[in-house]
Design a protein around this motif. Structure first.
Motif, PDB file in Angstrom:
ATOM      1  N   ASP A  12     -15.827  -6.546  -2.344  1.00 16.82           N
ATOM      2  CA  ASP A  12     -14.753  -6.521  -1.359  1.00 16.82           C
ATOM      3  C   ASP A  12     -13.540  -7.332  -1.812  1.00 16.82           C
ATOM      4  OD1 ASP A  12     -13.560  -5.988   1.123  1.00 16.82           O
ATOM      5  OD2 ASP A  12     -14.176  -7.945   1.867  1.00 16.82           O
ATOM      6  N   ASP A  15     -10.340  -5.390  -4.298  1.00 14.03           N
ATOM      7  CA  ASP A  15      -9.129  -4.628  -3.951  1.00 14.03           C
ATOM      8  C   ASP A  15      -7.897  -5.519  -3.870  1.00 14.03           C
ATOM      9  OD1 ASP A  15      -9.139  -5.537  -1.042  1.00 14.03           O
ATOM     10  OD2 ASP A  15     -11.061  -4.529  -1.179  1.00 14.03           O
ATOM     11  N   ASP A  33      -6.961  -3.455   4.617  1.00 16.38           N
ATOM     12  CA  ASP A  33      -8.152  -4.145   4.131  1.00 16.38           C
ATOM     13  C   ASP A  33      -8.812  -4.934   5.260  1.00 16.38           C
ATOM     14  OD1 ASP A  33     -10.034  -5.081   2.275  1.00 16.38           O
ATOM     15  OD2 ASP A  33      -8.868  -6.889   1.910  1.00 16.38           O
TER      16      ASP A  33
ATOM     17  N   ILE B  62     -10.514  -0.104  -1.382  1.00 20.51           N
ATOM     18  CA  ILE B  62     -10.837  -0.499   0.002  1.00 20.51           C
ATOM     19  C   ILE B  62     -11.795   0.517   0.618  1.00 20.51           C
ATOM     20  CG2 ILE B  62      -9.877  -0.633   2.341  1.00 20.51           C
ATOM     21  CD1 ILE B  62      -7.360  -1.891   1.096  1.00 20.51           C
TER      22      ILE B  62
END
Lengths: 141, 83
Positions: A12, A15, A33, B62
């Motif tokens: 995670d 990004d 996000d 994402i």
């Protein structure tokens, strides 16, 4: 797949770092996000709750614990964001340490329950204090 | 070049390695907590540097991560490979 939930919390972070490497970073990406992360947090905590349903506590308690875990996970991030946005105070640097300690203690307690007979840890008895605690629980299983 | 950025000459393989190390170090957020700093970051920064040449869209990552986390949630709910 055992550590998939924890592994995804590692991935995670990729990004945002990719966005910073590909200058300039976009506030829209950061917003997306944050929203998608909270959705995934809710899904993982719900998954943990569903997994724990057949064990131990009545379903009402399990649902209440999952609801509390999701609420505190959302509240944690929302509060931190508001603190930063409003500049009302510094985010306490020891808060994650406290969560880590509580999450680890809960994990150890659950592990001891696992080794004392039951084939499946009584997750529904785990009073997860936040999303972090739940992730640590998965990480330690 | 944005303020606070750095630059360096890259003439040798050693310079490339140094530049990559500097770039990786620049990815850290100073306000990150201990779990992020000591557990997640060592892996995520290295993975980022591995993926950087592919120039993937951050938005794509994402959604990919979201899919993985949904899969993890589903596996947890099914009790698969957890205990």
């Amino acid at each position: 797949m055992r550590f998939l939930a924890q592994a995804t919390s590692v991935v995670d972070g990729v990004d945002g770092k990719l966005a910073r490497l590909q200058l300039p970073g976009s506030p829209r990406n950061a917003l997306l996000d944050g929203v998608v992360d909270r959705l995934a947090d809710g899904a993982i905590l719900t998954g943990l709750g569903v997994w724990g349903l057949p064990d131990g506590l009545p379903a009402t308690w399990t649902v209440a614990l999952v609801a509390a875990a999701i609420t505190t996970a959302l509240l944690s991030m929302a509060t931190k964001d508001r603190i930063v946005a409003l500049s009302v105070a510094q985010v306490p640097s020891n808060a994650p340490v406290i969560c880590f300690a509580v999450g680890t203690a809960a994990s150890c307690w659950s592990r001891s329950s696992l080794s004392s007979g039951s084939q499946k840890p009584p997750l529904s008895r785990l009073p997860s204090p936040s999303g972090l605690g739940a992730r640590l629980r998965v990480w330690c299983v | 070049m944005p303020e606070g950025s750095y630059w360096q000459d890259v003439d040798t393989p050693a310079d490339v390695a140094h530049a990559q190390a500097m770039l990786r170090g620049s990815l850290a957020k100073p306000a990150a907590g201990p779990v992020s700093r000591w557990l997640n970051r060592p892996f995520s920064t290295r993975l980022t540097m591995l993926l950087a040449p592919l120039r993937l869209s951050p938005n794509l990552v994402i959604w990919l991560v979201c899919g993985l986390r949904m899969l993890a949630a589903g596996l947890l709910a099914a009790g698969q490979d957890v205990a």
